[in-house]
Design a protein around this motif. Structure first.
Motif, PDB file in Angstrom:
ATOM      1  N   UNK A   4       0.858  -1.182   0.000  1.00 19.13           N
ATOM      2  CA  UNK A   4       0.000   0.000   0.000  1.00 19.13           C
ATOM      3  C   UNK A   4       0.898   1.237   0.000  1.00 19.13           C
ATOM      4  N   UNK A   5       0.731   2.112  -1.003  1.00 20.29           N
ATOM      5  CA  UNK A   5       1.561   3.304  -1.119  1.00 20.29           C
ATOM      6  C   UNK A   5       0.728   4.566  -0.966  1.00 20.29           C
ATOM      7  N   UNK A   6       1.202   5.487  -0.124  1.00 19.60           N
ATOM      8  CA  UNK A   6       0.598   6.799  -0.008  1.00 19.60           C
ATOM      9  C   UNK A   6       1.294   7.748  -0.987  1.00 19.60           C
ATOM     10  N   UNK A  30      -1.277   6.804   9.879  1.00 17.56           N
ATOM     11  CA  UNK A  30      -2.508   7.490   9.469  1.00 17.56           C
ATOM     12  C   UNK A  30      -3.366   6.690   8.499  1.00 17.56           C
ATOM     13  N   UNK A  31      -2.737   6.000   7.534  1.00 18.45           N
ATOM     14  CA  UNK A  31      -3.532   5.291   6.511  1.00 18.45           C
ATOM     15  C   UNK A  31      -3.080   3.841   6.304  1.00 18.45           C
ATOM     16  N   UNK A  32      -2.259   3.333   7.235  1.00 18.53           N
ATOM     17  CA  UNK A  32      -1.780   1.947   7.144  1.00 18.53           C
ATOM     18  C   UNK A  32      -1.047   1.682   5.828  1.00 18.53           C
ATOM     19  N   UNK A  33      -0.255   2.656   5.391  1.00 18.27           N
ATOM     20  CA  UNK A  33       0.540   2.492   4.173  1.00 18.27           C
ATOM     21  C   UNK A  33       1.853   1.793   4.498  1.00 18.27           C
ATOM     22  N   UNK A  34       2.375   1.034   3.533  1.00 12.58           N
ATOM     23  CA  UNK A  34       3.677   0.379   3.707  1.00 12.58           C
ATOM     24  C   UNK A  34       4.818   1.336   3.377  1.00 12.58           C
ATOM     25  N   UNK A  35       4.559   2.224   2.408  1.00 15.38           N
ATOM     26  CA  UNK A  35       5.586   3.152   1.965  1.00 15.38           C
ATOM     27  C   UNK A  35       4.936   4.425   1.446  1.00 15.38           C
ATOM     28  N   UNK A  36       5.759   5.452   1.281  1.00 15.06           N
ATOM     29  CA  UNK A  36       5.322   6.704   0.670  1.00 15.06           C
ATOM     30  C   UNK A  36       5.936   6.788  -0.718  1.00 15.06           C
ATOM     31  N   UNK A  81      -5.724  -4.756 -16.254  1.00 15.80           N
ATOM     32  CA  UNK A  81      -4.451  -5.469 -16.417  1.00 15.80           C
ATOM     33  C   UNK A  81      -3.251  -4.637 -15.986  1.00 15.80           C
ATOM     34  N   UNK A  82      -3.494  -3.509 -15.317  1.00 14.79           N
ATOM     35  CA  UNK A  82      -2.378  -2.658 -14.882  1.00 14.79           C
ATOM     36  C   UNK A  82      -1.707  -3.246 -13.642  1.00 14.79           C
ATOM     37  N   UNK A  83      -0.405  -3.035 -13.527  1.00 18.30           N
ATOM     38  CA  UNK A  83       0.366  -3.487 -12.371  1.00 18.30           C
ATOM     39  C   UNK A  83       1.331  -2.376 -11.954  1.00 18.30           C
ATOM     40  N   UNK A  84       1.791  -2.447 -10.731  1.00 20.24           N
ATOM     41  CA  UNK A  84       2.827  -1.533 -10.263  1.00 20.24           C
ATOM     42  C   UNK A  84       3.746  -2.312  -9.325  1.00 20.24           C
ATOM     43  N   UNK A  85       5.001  -1.876  -9.247  1.00 15.21           N
ATOM     44  CA  UNK A  85       5.966  -2.599  -8.413  1.00 15.21           C
ATOM     45  C   UNK A  85       7.070  -1.668  -7.952  1.00 15.21           C
ATOM     46  N   UNK A  86       7.712  -2.048  -6.846  1.00  6.82           N
ATOM     47  CA  UNK A  86       8.897  -1.357  -6.350  1.00  6.82           C
ATOM     48  C   UNK A  86      10.109  -2.238  -6.616  1.00  6.82           C
ATOM     49  N   UNK A 141      17.332  -4.003  -4.345  1.00  9.47           N
ATOM     50  CA  UNK A 141      18.205  -5.166  -4.169  1.00  9.47           C
ATOM     51  C   UNK A 141      17.560  -6.243  -3.298  1.00  9.47           C
ATOM     52  N   UNK A 142      16.912  -5.831  -2.208  1.00 12.75           N
ATOM     53  CA  UNK A 142      16.375  -6.800  -1.254  1.00 12.75           C
ATOM     54  C   UNK A 142      15.246  -7.629  -1.863  1.00 12.75           C
ATOM     55  N   UNK A 143      14.248  -6.956  -2.399  1.00 10.95           N
ATOM     56  CA  UNK A 143      13.040  -7.652  -2.856  1.00 10.95           C
ATOM     57  C   UNK A 143      13.036  -7.943  -4.348  1.00 10.95           C
ATOM     58  N   UNK A 144      13.939  -7.362  -5.106  1.00 11.53           N
ATOM     59  CA  UNK A 144      13.966  -7.397  -6.572  1.00 11.53           C
ATOM     60  C   UNK A 144      12.758  -6.628  -7.105  1.00 11.53           C
ATOM     61  N   UNK A 145      11.566  -7.236  -7.075  1.00  4.94           N
ATOM     62  CA  UNK A 145      10.336  -6.544  -7.453  1.00  4.94           C
ATOM     63  C   UNK A 145       9.250  -6.879  -6.436  1.00  4.94           C
ATOM     64  N   UNK A 146       8.724  -5.876  -5.776  1.00  3.93           N
ATOM     65  CA  UNK A 146       7.652  -6.083  -4.801  1.00  3.93           C
ATOM     66  C   UNK A 146       6.365  -5.501  -5.375  1.00  3.93           C
ATOM     67  N   UNK A 147       5.302  -6.302  -5.503  1.00  2.00           N
ATOM     68  CA  UNK A 147       4.061  -5.824  -6.132  1.00  2.00           C
ATOM     69  C   UNK A 147       3.330  -4.793  -5.286  1.00  2.00           C
ATOM     70  N   UNK A 148       2.752  -3.806  -5.968  1.00  2.00           N
ATOM     71  CA  UNK A 148       1.952  -2.766  -5.327  1.00  2.00           C
ATOM     72  C   UNK A 148       0.492  -3.018  -5.658  1.00  2.00           C
ATOM     73  N   UNK A 149      -0.374  -3.042  -4.636  1.00  2.00           N
ATOM     74  CA  UNK A 149      -1.785  -3.333  -4.861  1.00  2.00           C
ATOM     75  C   UNK A 149      -2.711  -2.155  -4.671  1.00  2.00           C
ATOM     76  N   UNK A 150      -2.273  -1.162  -3.854  1.00  2.00           N
ATOM     77  CA  UNK A 150      -3.159  -0.046  -3.512  1.00  2.00           C
ATOM     78  C   UNK A 150      -2.390   1.271  -3.510  1.00  2.00           C
ATOM     79  N   UNK A 151      -3.010   2.292  -4.097  1.00  2.00           N
ATOM     80  CA  UNK A 151      -2.494   3.657  -4.054  1.00  2.00           C
ATOM     81  C   UNK A 151      -3.474   4.499  -3.232  1.00  2.00           C
TER      82      UNK A 151
END
Length: 331
Positions: free
Chosen positions: A157-159, A193-199, A270-275, A278-288
């Motif tokens: 979840x990204x803010x 405030x919004x239970x986001x994993x990252x900004x 069919x849209x996707x997003x990812x971060x 090095x650690x995760x390589x690609x981590x999927x994003x589900x919510x903005x």
């Protein structure tokens, strides 16, 4: 399993710069370093680091992934922070020597050996707020790590933050501790405030990066990500993923991406997003999260293209696929 990056090998390689010269690298204990309380790094943040990994292949060989690219970026960070310059060969020797020393400790896939080269200013001089350090310390820590996704491949979840930046614009391409410190409070506030994993920092609506990773939008056969400039980190994993995407025939668009366009495209099924990092390589994003509203990215679940790209990079790292771009260094 211990938290990522909290277990260290008992020794590290270290070299120091004093009297305009670098010392010969040594293998030393990694449980402590000696610094004067007035050391430049402690007052004026003259510090940079890198993160790369060593992988064990089925034949037992140990392989470093894109070491040369990480060394180049660390040389760049050192230069931009006015830390003493070092030859690429010095850091390459320090990395390979310590990984060889602990080669038996490199985990099998999906684990790896995380490598943390670090460069800090050591001159005891608190009057040098506007002057560079004349001495420094370069060291390489090792930390065996397991599967980043062992707890499940949950989407993030990204803010979206349009008012603030991760760091000062001219410092974005420097991998320095101060940049991570400046992003910490916004991240903690977003979690509370919004239970986001990252900004996801989007100053003036320009989609850039999160506190610790690059951002990729995957719309069908196209990857959209911000074009390289000095305002954000030039990720090695980002570059690797984009290269693999091009190899697969995908369209890679490195350009400005606005918050409005991001939210519009994210609504497609069919849209996707990812971060990428090095650690995760690609981590999927589900919510903005934007202006108090939540927007699902596509289905809100891990996307097939994200997983395909991550597997393709992992397969190269683990020796299961051809290394077409000579990214691996066998030691």
């Amino acid at each position: 399993m211990a938290a990522f990056g909290t277990v260290f090998m008992p020794q590290m390689t270290m070299a120091t710069f004093e009297n305009s010269d670098w010392s010969k690298p040594e293998l030393v204990s990694s449980d402590a370093i000696q610094l004067h309380p007035g050391a430049h790094v402690l007052h004026y943040a003259s510090t940079c680091f890198e993160g790369l990994k060593a992988f064990r292949h089925e034949d037992g060989s140990i392989n470093l992934f894109r070491m040369n690219r990480n060394i180049e970026r660390m040389q760049q960070s050192s230069r931009l922070l006015s830390l003493p310059a070092f030859d690429a060969g010095l850091l390459q020797k320090m990395i390979t020597d310590v990984v060889k020393h602990f080669s038996d400790e490199v985990p099998k896939p999906p684990g790896s050996m995380y490598i943390r080269p670090t460069h800090i200013g050591t001159e005891a001089a608190i009057g040098k707020a506007a002057s560079p350090t004349s001495s420094s310390m370069l060291y390489v820590l090792l930390s065996p790590v397991g599967d980043y996704f062992s707890g499940g491949d949950k989407t993030l979840r990204l803010l979206l933050e349009e008012d603030g930046s991760r760091c000062a614009a001219h410092m974005g391409m420097v991998k320095s501790g101060g940049n991570y410190a400046s992003a910490l409070q916004p991240i903690l506030q977003a979690r509370e405030s919004v239970n986001a994993d990252q900004v996801l920092f989007c100053p003036n609506g320009d989609v850039q990066e999160t506190g610790a990773a690059n951002f990729l939008l995957i719309d069908g056969n196209e990857i959209i990500t911000k074009a390289l400039d000095s305002s954000f980190l030039h990720g090695v994993t980002r570059d690797s993923i984009l290269t693999i995407a091009r190899d697969m025939g995908m369209t890679v668009s490195e350009r400005q991406l606005s918050v409005d366009e991001l939210l519009e495209r994210a609504s497609k099924p069919d849209c996707e997003a990812a971060l990428s990092g090095t650690a995760a390589v690609l981590a999927p994003v589900g919510t903005l999260i934007h202006n108090g509203k939540e927007f699902s990215v596509g289905s809100g679940k891990s996307g097939a293209t994200t997983l395909k790209l991550r597997k393709a990079l992992n397969d190269i790292q683990w020796g299961k696929a051809e290394d077409k771009h000579s990214w691996l260094t066998k030691i």
